[in-house]
Design a protein around this motif. Structure first.
Motif, PDB file in Angstrom:
ATOM      1  N   GLU A   1      24.951  36.112 -32.910  1.00 53.44           N
ATOM      2  CA  GLU A   1      23.971  35.608 -33.888  1.00 53.44           C
ATOM      3  C   GLU A   1      22.699  36.452 -33.865  1.00 53.44           C
ATOM      4  OE1 GLU A   1      23.348  31.491 -33.157  1.00 53.44           O
ATOM      5  OE2 GLU A   1      25.456  30.949 -33.412  1.00 53.44           O
ATOM      6  N   PHE A   2      22.907  37.769 -33.873  1.00 49.29           N
ATOM      7  CA  PHE A   2      21.801  38.715 -33.816  1.00 49.29           C
ATOM      8  C   PHE A   2      21.086  38.739 -35.174  1.00 49.29           C
ATOM      9  CE2 PHE A   2      19.880  42.945 -33.990  1.00 49.29           C
ATOM     10  CZ  PHE A   2      19.286  43.028 -32.740  1.00 49.29           C
ATOM     11  N   LYS A   3      19.894  38.115 -35.208  1.00 53.73           N
ATOM     12  CA  LYS A   3      19.151  37.988 -36.462  1.00 53.73           C
ATOM     13  C   LYS A   3      17.695  38.360 -36.224  1.00 53.73           C
ATOM     14  CE  LYS A   3      22.191  34.239 -37.990  1.00 53.73           C
ATOM     15  NZ  LYS A   3      22.287  32.806 -38.352  1.00 53.73           N
ATOM     16  N   PRO A   4      17.323  39.634 -36.414  1.00 50.71           N
ATOM     17  CA  PRO A   4      15.933  40.047 -36.185  1.00 50.71           C
ATOM     18  C   PRO A   4      14.927  39.276 -37.026  1.00 50.71           C
ATOM     19  CG  PRO A   4      17.374  41.963 -36.385  1.00 50.71           C
ATOM     20  CD  PRO A   4      18.192  40.772 -36.755  1.00 50.71           C
ATOM     21  N   ALA A   5      15.366  38.716 -38.151  1.00 55.42           N
ATOM     22  CA  ALA A   5      14.437  37.962 -39.007  1.00 55.42           C
ATOM     23  C   ALA A   5      13.860  36.758 -38.278  1.00 55.42           C
ATOM     24  CB  ALA A   5      15.152  37.524 -40.280  1.00 55.42           C
TER      25      ALA A   5
ATOM     26  N   VAL B   1      10.531  37.443 -36.766  1.00 55.33           N
ATOM     27  CA  VAL B   1       9.414  37.375 -37.712  1.00 55.33           C
ATOM     28  C   VAL B   1       9.017  35.926 -37.945  1.00 55.33           C
ATOM     29  CG1 VAL B   1       8.659  37.955 -40.054  1.00 55.33           C
ATOM     30  CG2 VAL B   1      10.175  39.510 -38.796  1.00 55.33           C
ATOM     31  N   ASP B   2      10.014  35.056 -38.116  1.00 51.21           N
ATOM     32  CA  ASP B   2       9.722  33.638 -38.331  1.00 51.21           C
ATOM     33  C   ASP B   2       9.046  33.005 -37.121  1.00 51.21           C
ATOM     34  OD1 ASP B   2      10.940  33.918 -40.778  1.00 51.21           O
ATOM     35  OD2 ASP B   2      12.900  33.180 -40.084  1.00 51.21           O
ATOM     36  N   GLY B   3       9.398  33.507 -35.927  1.00 49.42           N
ATOM     37  CA  GLY B   3       8.823  32.932 -34.711  1.00 49.42           C
ATOM     38  C   GLY B   3       7.593  33.662 -34.206  1.00 49.42           C
ATOM     39  N   ALA B   4       7.044  34.564 -34.995  1.00 50.08           N
ATOM     40  CA  ALA B   4       5.883  35.340 -34.550  1.00 50.08           C
ATOM     41  C   ALA B   4       4.691  34.441 -34.259  1.00 50.08           C
ATOM     42  CB  ALA B   4       5.518  36.376 -35.609  1.00 50.08           C
ATOM     43  N   GLN B   5       4.524  33.392 -35.044  1.00 46.54           N
ATOM     44  CA  GLN B   5       3.389  32.493 -34.828  1.00 46.54           C
ATOM     45  C   GLN B   5       3.505  31.776 -33.479  1.00 46.54           C
ATOM     46  OE1 GLN B   5       2.796  29.699 -37.989  1.00 46.54           O
ATOM     47  NE2 GLN B   5       0.886  28.893 -37.152  1.00 46.54           N
ATOM     48  N   GLY B   6       4.718  31.324 -33.171  1.00 46.33           N
ATOM     49  CA  GLY B   6       4.928  30.667 -31.884  1.00 46.33           C
ATOM     50  C   GLY B   6       4.700  31.617 -30.722  1.00 46.33           C
ATOM     51  N   MET B   7       5.147  32.877 -30.863  1.00 43.26           N
ATOM     52  CA  MET B   7       4.917  33.873 -29.817  1.00 43.26           C
ATOM     53  C   MET B   7       3.423  34.147 -29.655  1.00 43.26           C
ATOM     54  SD  MET B   7       8.018  36.570 -30.568  1.00 43.26           S
ATOM     55  CE  MET B   7       7.452  37.670 -29.270  1.00 43.26           C
ATOM     56  N   GLY B   8       2.704  34.154 -30.762  1.00 46.57           N
ATOM     57  CA  GLY B   8       1.254  34.356 -30.698  1.00 46.57           C
ATOM     58  C   GLY B   8       0.575  33.242 -29.925  1.00 46.57           C
ATOM     59  N   ARG B   9       0.995  32.000 -30.161  1.00 50.26           N
ATOM     60  CA  ARG B   9       0.417  30.871 -29.418  1.00 50.26           C
ATOM     61  C   ARG B   9       0.744  30.981 -27.928  1.00 50.26           C
ATOM     62  NH1 ARG B   9       2.292  27.776 -33.867  1.00 50.26           N
ATOM     63  NH2 ARG B   9       4.076  27.106 -32.610  1.00 50.26           N
ATOM     64  N   PHE B  10       1.978  31.419 -27.639  1.00 55.90           N
ATOM     65  CA  PHE B  10       2.383  31.575 -26.239  1.00 55.90           C
ATOM     66  C   PHE B  10       1.507  32.599 -25.531  1.00 55.90           C
ATOM     67  CE2 PHE B  10       4.856  34.049 -23.166  1.00 55.90           C
ATOM     68  CZ  PHE B  10       5.234  33.059 -22.278  1.00 55.90           C
TER      69      PHE B  10
END
Length: 267
Positions: A38-42, A45-54
């Motif tokens: 299930e390799f989905k680079p998109a 991008v969708d989870g960038a906000q969550g990574m930023g909060r982390f």
């Protein structure tokens, strides 16, 4: 009579067809792998906000001495000791199995196959799995991590050392054999002394790997700083997690530099 050689053009066509087939097979395998994982680079991008909060929660690292930094340094030393003992205590068993699993030193083909099977088993079972098994046997703590590394490192080192002995110069061994030396004498007076530099180099490499592995073993309850990292993540204390990771990074750099220095001195 020898078989007639293929024409140059036909050989080139056969080589091209083989390469094309290999490329197609690799492409198909990668497509299957991408679908299966299930390799989905998109999703990144969708989870960038969550990574930023982390990352925002992790910086700056918590450098409180009593609460975070001192326990982190103590646990990191435990991680180092796990890697050290897991490496050094596996040497006797690995050396014995290597001698039995090398075609140049084994006393019998049946012993050779049995030793190879044992080494394959220890090598095939991941150290994390061994850690989970020993945690259930001896409880949580670094002892389970040491036992796990001993088992896995025995398999890896035994295999590498056996191959080193098989590739060594057999001249001294044949000289001892012609002088009437036993198989055991040939092993300890010719085979092993010839490959001591390779043995030491491989051992230092495995020590580097085992120090890193002991960090992962801590995540499953085998002690060390990995346990603190796991606790910090579960309690959402990401600034403490970052402190532990920085301390581990310093340890890894020190171990790498020390191992490289020793290897240069032995070269």
């Amino acid at each position: 009579m020898s078989a007639p050689a293929l024409p140059r053009a036909k050989r080139q066509w056969t080589r091209t067809g083989t390469m094309a087939t290999a490329v197609v097979v690799l492409i198909v395998l990668h497509v299957i792998a991408l679908e299966s994982t299930e390799f989905k680079p998109a999703l990144l991008v969708d989870g960038a906000q969550g990574m930023g909060r982390f990352l925002a929660d992790a910086f700056p690292p918590d450098l409180d001495w009593e609460k975070v930094l001192k326990p982190s340094l103590e646990a990191t030393l435990v991680t180092l000791w796990i890697g050290l003992l897991g490496t050094s205590l596996s040497i006797p068993t690995a050396l014995l199995l290597a001698a039995l699993a090398s075609e140049t030193t084994t006393p019998h083909p049946v012993v050779y196959q049995a030793a190879r099977a044992v080494l394959s088993f220890f090598r095939a079972v991941p150290d994390v799995v061994f850690a989970l098994i020993f945690v259930t046997a001896v409880g949580l703590g670094p002892f389970a991590g040491v036992l796990a590394l001993i088992c896995h490192n025995t398999g890896v080192m035994g295999k590498l050392w056996a191959e080193a002995m098989e590739e060594s110069d057999q001249g001294p061994v044949q000289a001892l054999a012609s002088a009437g030396a036993s198989k055991l004498q040939q092993t300890f007076h010719a085979n092993i002394p010839l490959v001591v530099p390779q043995f030491v180099g491989l051992l230092l490499y495995r020590f580097d790997v085992n120090v890193r592995s002991s960090l992962v073993l801590g995540l499953v309850g085998a002690g060390g700083v990995g346990l603190l990292i796991n606790q910090a993540i579960k309690s959402f204390q990401f600034d403490q997690m970052l402190t532990h990771i920085i301390v581990v990074l310093v340890l890894i750099v020190v171990v790498d530099q020390a191992s490289a220095l020793i290897r240069r001195r032995l070269a």
